[in-house]
Every structure is written in structure tokens, then in C-alpha cells.
Write an enzyme that holds these catalytic residues in place. Structure first.
Site, mmCIF file in Angstrom:
data_model
loop_
_atom_site.group_PDB
_atom_site.id
_atom_site.type_symbol
_atom_site.label_atom_id
_atom_site.label_comp_id
_atom_site.label_asym_id
_atom_site.label_seq_id
_atom_site.Cartn_x
_atom_site.Cartn_y
_atom_site.Cartn_z
ATOM 1 N N TYR A 60 -8.485 -7.534 -10.553
ATOM 2 C CA TYR A 60 -8.742 -7.451 -9.027
ATOM 3 C C TYR A 60 -10.430 -7.452 -9.228
ATOM 4 O O TYR A 60 -11.033 -6.344 -9.618
ATOM 5 C CB TYR A 60 -8.275 -6.151 -8.536
ATOM 6 N N HIS A 127 0.971 -6.396 -15.759
ATOM 7 C CA HIS A 127 1.009 -7.004 -14.393
ATOM 8 C C HIS A 127 1.904 -7.721 -14.409
ATOM 9 O O HIS A 127 2.568 -8.032 -13.313
ATOM 10 C CB HIS A 127 -0.688 -7.433 -14.392
ATOM 11 N N SER A 206 2.384 -4.480 -0.954
ATOM 12 C CA SER A 206 2.835 -5.278 0.286
ATOM 13 C C SER A 206 3.815 -4.728 0.913
ATOM 14 O O SER A 206 4.617 -5.448 1.597
ATOM 15 C CB SER A 206 2.854 -6.821 -0.306
ATOM 16 N N LEU A 208 3.719 -3.949 4.006
ATOM 17 C CA LEU A 208 3.465 -4.323 5.397
ATOM 18 C C LEU A 208 3.702 -5.984 5.360
ATOM 19 O O LEU A 208 3.278 -6.568 6.100
ATOM 20 C CB LEU A 208 2.284 -3.780 5.914
ATOM 21 N N GLY A 209 4.377 -6.469 4.222
ATOM 22 C CA GLY A 209 4.410 -7.949 4.297
ATOM 23 C C GLY A 209 2.956 -8.685 4.423
ATOM 24 O O GLY A 209 2.918 -9.573 5.084
#
Length: 332
Positions: A60, A127, A206, A208-209
């Protein structure tokens, strides 16, 4: 905030996904502009309201996200449970392929601790699975790091069933992180039952998509080129319209509870079991506090049945990723 168990760790029932505070591969604004001061204030506010499970990764930024957490937590490290990840070769600011060689894992652990300004990592995830390195060698290295006190718990991300079993047979795995939400339910038929059989906690990213389930999503065609979702097939054309039908049901349930759609989507995940700890991504305090409200939202059996019927497994229109290379890295 309720506490939940991920293997050997006790964490807040809702975590904080920090990726949006730095992006990936130089995309510093994957989901819109980032205000660094506000991002740090968001991390501080998370701890104040009982959200202590903070999720980051070396890729990130790369590196910038861990550095941000290190700065924000410099005087409050003891209040946070930090999860970070290894598993990529990073060259000139971009990931160029997977790498889980034992020497690389150790090097990343040491470098991540320096960026995070800590002497240990609470949860260290692979990851993405590296097909070139036996998972037994990966987990064996992580077990050594745990015995040395450099990490507290071991995680995998987007691993497939066979890999999970082999990994867990080498050393107990504490958590599996994979995408799971009302619009991405492919883990339910086989992965969820398996991790429960083995006593591994599940961390949905994710939830919340990628923002879709919050009910305020714009079509891909309306988003700037810098926004990751512009290239997401589920945000495009007829797929967008089809997927919005499920969001309408989420909104209807939210209205009945005087809640937000995002809170309903997260509460649906929390209701799936006490071993589930979603990590909604937030970079602003307002969004964080809205997500945190899901912890006190109790959906009824009728609510859950209505949501399940609106978004059954496999019903979301469009591929999960626009880039086939991304799909080749999951369920290995």
C-alpha cells in the site's frame, strides 16, 4: 465495541482498512483524494471509539501506508493491533510479482517494523500465495518469527482450500483475509466452512463492495481515471443497473432501522458469525464513525433473509476484477 477472536488474537469486532489512505502501486488516490492530516485523525479516532484492529500492507503506497500508521501510532502503539502483509517483489515503486521466499519474508518483517515504528507485528499475512514456494516453507518461516517474538499471529489472504489445509497443518493459522460482502459471496460454499472447521478467523475486506453497497456509488463512466472503480466491471453499464437492484433492498432495510446502507452491509457480515471481523476502508472520521455504527445494529432474521434473497451467491453482475491477472492470484 464488542471484541471478537481471530485465532489467538482478540480484536475489535470491526477493524479499519487503511489501504485507501495511500493506495497501491503509486495510485495514492484509488478512491479519491487523501488528506494526510485527516487520515491520521481518523486513525486516532478509531482507537478512541474502540476500533483497535488496523489493516495495512507493504504494497500500500508502496510503503507509505505503513509509514503513515507508524507516524500516527508513535505515541499509542500499545493501543493498536496492527496487521500488515508481505508477498510481493516491489521494484521502482510497483509490485512486479509475488515473492514469499523465506529470506524475503524476514526482510519484509524487519522493514515493516521500522516503518511502523514497532518491535513486532501483531498479525502478519501472506498477501497472495506464491506458487513457487511451498506453503509449508512460508508458514514455517512465520512460525519461526512468532517464536522469536517478531510477530504474534499468522494470516493468509485469498488462499484456496488446499493451501489453507496444508498451511494450518504446518502451524495454526489465526486469520484468513479475503473479499466477502453481499456482492461478493464466492467464499461461502467452501472457504467459510473450512476456516470454521479449522478454527481460523475470517477477515472480510471490501465489506461494502468497494463502496457500492453504501448506496451512493456513481457509474464507472462518471468516475475520474484515477479512481480504481472506473475499471471495475461491476460499476459499468448494464452491470451497474443490475447490481443497484440489490442495493435498493439494502437501503430499504436501512430505512426500517433508521440506519445507513453501509451500516446494514457491515451488520450483515457481523451477523454471519462471531469469527467474522470486517475491515471497512475509511480515510475520514465521518466515514469511520458511520461504519462503527454497524456494531450496534441488530438485524432481524427477516432482514437477513431479505438481504440473502436480494443478493444470493453468484448473483452479482460482472467479473470481480477487470484485470484477469488479479483473478489468477486468488484461491491458489
Amino acid at each position: 465495541m464488542e471484541r471478537r477472536t481471530l485465532g489467538s488474537l482478540q480484536v475489535s469486532a470491526i477493524g479499519l482498512g487503511c489501504m485507501g489512505m495511500a493506495g497501491v502501486n503509486g495510485m495514492a488516490a484509488m478512491y479519491g483524494a487523501v488528506d494526510r492530516a485527516e487520515a491520521i485523525a481518523t486513525l486516532h479516532r478509531a482507537l478512541e471509539i474502540g476500533i483497535d484492529f488496523l489493516d495495512t500492507a507493504e504494497v500500500y503506497g508502496p510503503f507509505a501506508n505503513e509509514e503513515l500508521l507508524g507516524e500516527a501510532l508513535a505515541d499509542r502503539r500499545d493501543k493498536a493491533i496492527i496487521a500488515t502483509k508481505f508477498g510481493f517483489d516491489i521494484v521502482d515503486g510497483r509490485s512486479v510479482g509475488v515473492n514469499s521466499r523465506p529470506d524475503h519474508i524476514r526482510a519484509v518483517c524487519e522493514a515493516a517494523c521500522k516503518r511502523l515504528r514497532t518491535d513486532h507485528i501483531d498479525l502478519f499475512y501472506q498477501h497472495r500465495v506464491d506458487p513457487k514456494v511451498p506453503i509449508e516453507d512460508v508458514v514455517g518461516t512465520l512460525a519461526d518469527l512468532k517464536r522469536e517474538g517478531k510477530i504474534r499471529a499468522i494470516g493468509l489472504s485469498e488462499a484456496g482450500p488446499e493451501t489453507i489445509r496444508r498451511a494450518h497443518a504446518t502451524h495454526p493459522i489465526d486469520a484468513l483475509q479475503s473479499e466477502w460482502s453481499l456482492w461478493e459471496r464466492t467464499a461461502e460454499p467452501d472457504i467459510i466452512p473450512l476456516v470454521r472447521e479449522l478454527g481460523i478467523g475470517f477477515v472480510p475486506y471490501s465489506p461494502l463492495g468497494r463502496g457500492f453497497l453504501a448506496g451512493t456509488a456513481k457509474r464507472a463512466e462518471e468516475l475520474p481515471d484515477s479512481d480504481y472503480r472506473k475499471h471495475d466491471p461491476r460499476y459499468q453499464g448494464a452491470n451497474f443497473d443490475a447490481n443497484m437492484k440489490a442495493v435498493a433492498v439494502v437501503k430499504a432495510v436501512a430505512d426500517r432501522h433508521q440506519a445507513t446502507a453501509a451500516q446494514v452491509a457491515i451488520a450483515w457480515l457481523l451477523a454471519q458469525g462471531p469469527d467474522v471481523v470486517p475491515i471497512p476502508g475509511c480515510k475520514r472520521r465521518a466515514t469511520l464513525e458511520d461504519s462503527a455504527g454497524a456494531a450496534s445494529l441488530k438485524l432481524t432474521a427477516a432482514d437477513l433473509a431479505e438481504l440473502d434473497a436480494a443478493a444470493p451467491v453468484g448473483s452479482t453482475a460482472g467479473e470481480r476484477y477487470g484485470n484477469p491477472a488479479m483473478m489468477r492470484m486468488v484461491r491458489i
